[in-house]
Design a protein around this motif. Structure first.
Motif, PDB file in Angstrom:
ATOM      1  N   SER A 234     -25.795 -57.043 -11.568  1.00  0.00           N
ATOM      2  CA  SER A 234     -25.765 -56.525 -13.131  1.00  0.00           C
ATOM      3  C   SER A 234     -27.039 -55.627 -13.222  1.00  0.00           C
ATOM      4  N   VAL A 235     -26.972 -54.729 -13.836  1.00  0.00           N
ATOM      5  CA  VAL A 235     -27.781 -53.745 -14.229  1.00  0.00           C
ATOM      6  C   VAL A 235     -28.004 -53.811 -15.862  1.00  0.00           C
ATOM      7  N   GLY A 236     -29.227 -53.879 -16.172  1.00  0.00           N
ATOM      8  CA  GLY A 236     -29.636 -54.056 -17.854  1.00  0.00           C
ATOM      9  C   GLY A 236     -30.730 -53.028 -18.230  1.00  0.00           C
ATOM     10  N   LEU A 237     -30.703 -53.055 -19.550  1.00  0.00           N
ATOM     11  CA  LEU A 237     -31.638 -52.271 -20.213  1.00  0.00           C
ATOM     12  C   LEU A 237     -31.971 -53.211 -21.782  1.00  0.00           C
ATOM     13  N   SER A 238     -33.128 -53.432 -21.877  1.00  0.00           N
ATOM     14  CA  SER A 238     -33.488 -54.238 -23.249  1.00  0.00           C
ATOM     15  C   SER A 238     -34.666 -53.538 -23.792  1.00  0.00           C
ATOM     16  N   SER A 239     -34.847 -53.597 -25.010  1.00  0.00           N
ATOM     17  CA  SER A 239     -35.881 -53.014 -25.661  1.00  0.00           C
ATOM     18  C   SER A 239     -36.199 -53.884 -26.955  1.00  0.00           C
ATOM     19  N   TRP A 240     -37.349 -53.886 -27.388  1.00  0.00           N
ATOM     20  CA  TRP A 240     -37.459 -54.310 -28.754  1.00  0.00           C
ATOM     21  C   TRP A 240     -38.686 -53.391 -29.644  1.00  0.00           C
ATOM     22  N   TYR A 241     -38.560 -53.513 -30.830  1.00  0.00           N
ATOM     23  CA  TYR A 241     -39.477 -52.581 -31.743  1.00  0.00           C
ATOM     24  C   TYR A 241     -39.871 -53.446 -32.944  1.00  0.00           C
ATOM     25  N   CYS A 242     -41.153 -53.244 -33.091  1.00  0.00           N
ATOM     26  CA  CYS A 242     -41.782 -53.985 -34.339  1.00  0.00           C
ATOM     27  C   CYS A 242     -42.169 -53.188 -35.473  1.00  0.00           C
ATOM     28  N   TRP A 247     -43.502 -51.843 -29.366  1.00  0.00           N
ATOM     29  CA  TRP A 247     -42.558 -51.714 -28.616  1.00  0.00           C
ATOM     30  C   TRP A 247     -42.476 -52.238 -27.087  1.00  0.00           C
ATOM     31  N   ALA A 248     -41.448 -52.206 -26.533  1.00  0.00           N
ATOM     32  CA  ALA A 248     -41.459 -52.590 -25.295  1.00  0.00           C
ATOM     33  C   ALA A 248     -39.923 -52.388 -24.547  1.00  0.00           C
ATOM     34  N   SER A 269     -37.273 -56.317 -12.058  1.00  0.00           N
ATOM     35  CA  SER A 269     -37.533 -55.780 -13.397  1.00  0.00           C
ATOM     36  C   SER A 269     -38.734 -55.149 -13.588  1.00  0.00           C
ATOM     37  N   ASN A 270     -38.707 -54.228 -14.503  1.00  0.00           N
ATOM     38  CA  ASN A 270     -39.875 -53.189 -14.822  1.00  0.00           C
ATOM     39  C   ASN A 270     -40.239 -53.138 -16.455  1.00  0.00           C
ATOM     40  N   THR A 271     -41.262 -53.485 -16.981  1.00  0.00           N
ATOM     41  CA  THR A 271     -41.691 -53.244 -18.435  1.00  0.00           C
ATOM     42  C   THR A 271     -42.717 -52.270 -18.694  1.00  0.00           C
ATOM     43  N   ASN A 272     -42.572 -51.379 -19.820  1.00  0.00           N
ATOM     44  CA  ASN A 272     -43.334 -50.663 -20.238  1.00  0.00           C
ATOM     45  C   ASN A 272     -43.257 -50.905 -21.794  1.00  0.00           C
ATOM     46  N   GLY A 273     -44.590 -50.663 -22.142  1.00  0.00           N
ATOM     47  CA  GLY A 273     -44.725 -50.956 -23.822  1.00  0.00           C
ATOM     48  C   GLY A 273     -46.040 -50.644 -24.453  1.00  0.00           C
ATOM     49  N   PHE A 274     -46.011 -50.690 -25.739  1.00  0.00           N
ATOM     50  CA  PHE A 274     -47.365 -50.895 -26.317  1.00  0.00           C
ATOM     51  C   PHE A 274     -47.208 -51.709 -27.802  1.00  0.00           C
ATOM     52  N   TRP A 275     -48.294 -52.476 -27.811  1.00  0.00           N
ATOM     53  CA  TRP A 275     -48.368 -53.376 -29.058  1.00  0.00           C
ATOM     54  C   TRP A 275     -49.495 -53.437 -29.672  1.00  0.00           C
ATOM     55  N   ARG A 276     -49.630 -53.926 -30.976  1.00  0.00           N
ATOM     56  CA  ARG A 276     -50.795 -54.296 -31.624  1.00  0.00           C
ATOM     57  C   ARG A 276     -50.729 -55.545 -32.410  1.00  0.00           C
ATOM     58  N   ASP A 277     -52.021 -56.042 -32.519  1.00  0.00           N
ATOM     59  CA  ASP A 277     -51.979 -57.522 -32.926  1.00  0.00           C
ATOM     60  C   ASP A 277     -53.180 -56.993 -34.063  1.00  0.00           C
ATOM     61  N   GLU A 743     -44.281 -59.790 -38.323  1.00  0.00           N
ATOM     62  CA  GLU A 743     -44.017 -60.243 -37.135  1.00  0.00           C
ATOM     63  C   GLU A 743     -42.583 -60.055 -36.880  1.00  0.00           C
ATOM     64  N   PHE A 744     -41.858 -59.244 -37.813  1.00  0.00           N
ATOM     65  CA  PHE A 744     -40.307 -58.856 -37.697  1.00  0.00           C
ATOM     66  C   PHE A 744     -40.232 -57.929 -36.558  1.00  0.00           C
ATOM     67  N   ARG A 745     -39.185 -58.153 -35.743  1.00  0.00           N
ATOM     68  CA  ARG A 745     -38.878 -57.262 -34.798  1.00  0.00           C
ATOM     69  C   ARG A 745     -37.385 -57.309 -34.315  1.00  0.00           C
ATOM     70  N   ILE A 746     -36.804 -55.995 -33.779  1.00  0.00           N
ATOM     71  CA  ILE A 746     -35.512 -55.904 -33.462  1.00  0.00           C
ATOM     72  C   ILE A 746     -35.430 -55.744 -32.159  1.00  0.00           C
ATOM     73  N   ALA A 747     -34.530 -56.478 -31.522  1.00  0.00           N
ATOM     74  CA  ALA A 747     -34.407 -56.388 -29.773  1.00  0.00           C
ATOM     75  C   ALA A 747     -32.814 -56.188 -29.906  1.00  0.00           C
TER      76      ALA A 747
END
Length: 778
Positions: A234-242, A247-248, A269-277, A743-747
């Motif tokens: 399989s090949v896949g692409l996943s993402s989430w956005y807050c 995002w990632a 697998s390879n991940t890039n992203g940016f997030w704030r706490d 804390e809501f995010r869409i993936a």
């Protein structure tokens, strides 16, 4: 003698012989075999389909069986004749045909079409779940209609006894060991493997010795991959956005190649992203209050991981596995502080990489699939580099450099030997050595004033031996007894300060467990276990190195810790495929807890330190329930309750907490559906820390297209939730911390499953023999 008399005699003899042959023909018994395929899944075989053979002459004469995990069936001792044959399976339309059974027969393959009706998921799961002789159970994934349109994470959520929230629980327990074939992996790695590559999932109440060396044995979730010739992947692409702009994005690729005796598995697998706490912290002293707001920003430049596993099987009982892995992680970040107190801002760049290799050889001693000897060796290393810059509001800028290296070598040998059909012995030894090199530089300034420059080495060596006896009584009841021995040595050297610490401990401990099946078909059984063990505190606790948290808090180790002793008793009762109940009791003595103290040089600064502190009793109760309120709606719920009674040198307190997880699915069609997940954690407390209750509601939708090759999943995590308040208390003060941001995010997750070399027209399709029976001649 007259001619007519001779003719009559000949006719009488011929009739007698024919009747005798006919009688023999009616009583001769043969076998009937065949295969069952999924007509909508490129030649998938259907496991555990029901096969019935009913005589056309006498409907009461019926034979039945089920296909095995490879979709193959075989009916023995069939009387020759004409039969009506019926093949059925949950989630498929029934296939019927008329067959003539003469000699031993291999029938043309049966091809089942997917049912157009909504699937009853509880009924499907029950159909594709079997108990093993040790009290665990096996969930068939290959050919399971629920697995066709689900990601692995969604499919796991439908299994009774499994709960998925921020982590995974099995039978209510955390710290689950996850094995891919025989290799331990993380839950993140498991989620990236598609169900199309999985043959079955095995669940055990306690992980065997192959996966954990002594101590408390958590549950085992073992994933067995498929081995049909060809290429699956399989090949896949996943993402989430807050909503706070976090995002990632993750790219994944998985491939399983099987070529007879050789197989190759690769996971990437390879991940890039940016997030704030954002954290809000309020500290209440006896005479004043302070308020602080902090925001951290992390930019993930790359988090790459690749695992390659190769297996060569010399025979069905002998094989060699070679595994190689590589990972790298790079990120930059900053911590910005505002509030009443004079703090500082922090800037940093982190980079680390790791690699490892392992070789495992298995040699069968007998052709029973049990007796074998396995030898495994592995080596891994990881390096971590951290550059920090502190901008203090009152004392200027300070730089700090951190370098860490971790090296791990492991070798083990396990011998298993079956004595007859009901007894087996297992013995093994494992040696593990971990070394850590830690370097902290440029700590002489006033900004980070609780730490000193250090150049230290921490080494841990553990030798573990075990002997295990298994017995299946009366072919039904299962008993296991195990004895373990550990030799544990820890050493710490600080080359700058001249400090040296050494700890050596030995211990002997054991366990006994049993399994009583009342009705395996209805999944009614009882599991019991009693364990005595001891555990070494986290070896990092022994290290006297100070770890900086912020300008008001730091951590330090305690080199004088003693081992903890632990007594555990567990009961697990399954009433049916819907309901199971688990009860556990543990008594811990000399247990390690982390306490907070005031710094003697500065009354506004605090530090934490682990200490042996009295004893503790814990009762836990887990209810797992799965039901279909309506045909298209499935609910899989787990309720975990815990009561803890703790005695420390300074106080005695009782604490109760609970965790509720509800996974709900509404299947709109066989290829689309909705999902809803609700989690609730009741308030909890320990010696110094309390956490408020927390509820989380998540919802989403999933769909499958192109004959289940294309799978899509859209989820809104934490669509409804509250913010957790963590309260930490000390002498004369109280600190409250909470998250400032939403804390809501869409993936979403998009994957394409592919296969090559597994074609429907490659089936075995030998025909039934229809040649007439030869008549006797003179």
């Amino acid at each position: 003698m007259r001619i007519p008399n001779l003719i009559n005699l000949f006719v009488f003899a011929l009739m007698s012989y024919s009747l005798d042959v006919s009688a023999q023909t009616d009583t001769v018994k043969v076998f009937v075999g065949g295969e069952v395929f999924d007509g909508d899944a490129n030649g998938e075989r259907v496991a555990w389909a029901t096969v019935r053979l009913r005589s056309a002459a006498d409907s009461t004469q019926t034979y039945s069986t089920a296909t095995d995990q490879n979709g193959v069936f075989r009916l023995e001792d069939i009387i020759k004749g004409k039969y009506n044959m019926e093949v059925s399976c949950v989630g498929y339309e029934t296939e019927s045909r008329t067959v003539m059974v003469g000699n031993d027969t291999i029938l043309p393959s049966f091809v089942l079409k997917e049912s157009a009706h909504m699937l009853n998921e509880v009924l499907v799961n029950a159909k594709y779940t079997k108990m093993n002789h040790k009290g665990g159970y096996v969930v068939q994934v290959k050919g399971n209609p629920l697995a066709k349109v689900s990601s692995t994470e969604n499919f796991l959520s439908t299994i009774r006894g499994i709960s998925i929230s921020d982590d995974i629980r099995v039978f209510g327990k955390q710290g689950v060991i996850i094995a891919l074939n025989d290799r331990v992996i993380s839950y993140k790695q498991l989620k990236e493997i598609p169900t199309s590559m999985i043959e079955r999932i095995e669940l055990e109440q306690q992980a065997p010795s192959e996966y954990v060396s002594g101590g408390v044995k958590p549950p085992l979730l073992r994933v067995v991959l498929r081995n049909e010739p060809g290429l699956l992947g399989s090949v896949g692409l996943s993402s989430w956005y807050c909503m706070d702009e976090s995002w990632a994005l993750t790219e994944t690729a998985n491939a399983l190649l099987s070529l007879g005796k050789f197989s190759l598995l690769n996971n990437f697998s390879n991940t890039n992203g940016f997030w704030r706490d954002g954290i809000k912290q309020d500290v209440f002293y006896a005479d004043h209050e302070t308020h602080q707001k902090a925001e951290s920003r992390q930019k993930l430049k790359r988090s790459l991981q690749n695992d390659l596993n190769m297996r060569y099987s010399f025979t069905p009982y002998d094989h060699i596995d070679v595994n190689a892995s590589y990972s790298t992680h790079k990120e930059s970040g900053k911590l910005l502080n505002t509030g009443d107190v004079a703090l500082f801002n922090e800037h940093g760049h982190d980079s680390n990489y790791g690699n490892g290799v392992s070789v495992k050889m298995v040699k069968g001693l007998k052709k029973d699939g049990v007796s074998k000897v396995s030898v495994k060796g592995s080596y891994s290393e990881s390096h971590f580099k951290e550059d920090r810059k502190y901008e203090a509001f009152s004392s200027g800028v300070q730089l700090m450099d951190i370098d860490n290296g971790r090296y791990n070598a492991d070798i083990s040998t396990i011998l298993t030997y079956a004595i007859g059909r009901s007894h087996s012995l297992k013995a093994g030894v494992n040696y593990n050595r971990i070394s850590e090199l830690n370097s902290y530089k440029n700590l002489g300034g006033n900004t980070v004033k609780f730490m000193d420059d250090t150049d230290n080495r921490l080494s841990v060596a553990q030798t573990h031996g075990m002997v295990e006896y298994e017995n299946t009584i009366a072919g039904k009841y299962y008993l296991k007894a195990e004895m373990n021995f550990d030799h544990y040595k820890l050493g710490y050297d600080d080359h700058l300060a001249g400090a040296r610490i050494a700890n050596v401990s030995n211990g002997l401990y054991g366990s006994v467990s049993g399994y009583i099946p009342f009705n395996q078909e209805k999944q009614r059984y009882l599991n019991m276990s009693a364990i005595y063990t001891f555990s070494y505190p986290n070896y990092g606790y022994y290290s006297p190195v100070v770890v900086y948290q912020n300008d008001k808090l730091y951590n330090k180790g305690n080199p004088d810790l003693d081992v903890e002793k632990l007594y555990i008793f567990e009961l697990a009762y399954s009433a049916n495929p819907h309901l199971s109940i688990n009860y556990g009791f543990s008594h811990r003595t000399n247990f390690v807890s982390v306490f907070m103290h005031q710094d003697s040089t500065d009354p506004t600064v605090y530090y934490t330190c682990p200490e042996n502190a009295g004893h503790e009793n814990v009762h836990s109760l887990v209810l797992s329930y799965r039901v279909n309120p309506f045909r298209i709606w499935t609910v899989n719920a787990m309720l975990v309750g815990e009561y803890k009674n703790t005695h420390t040198p300074n106080e005695r307190f009782n604490a109760a907490t609970a965790f509720l997880s509800v996974h709900s699915y509404a299947r709109l069609t066989n290829n689309t559906g909705l999902k809803l997940r609700f989690d609730y954690k009741a308030p909890s407390k320990s010696v110094n820390v309390k956490k408020s209750g927390n509820y989380v509601l998540s919802l989403g939708a999933y769909a499958s297209f192109c004959k289940n090759h294309l799978n899509m999943d859209l989820t809104g995590y934490r669509a409804l939730c509250n913010k957790v308040v963590t309260t930490t208390s000390g002498d004369g003060w109280r600190m409250e911390r909470r998250n400032r941001y939403s804390e809501f995010r869409i993936a979403y997750n998009l994957s394409w499953n592919f296969n090559f070399g597994k074609k429907i027209n490659g089936r075995r399709v030998e025909s039934v023999s229809t040649s007439a029976k030869e008549r006797p001649t003179l």
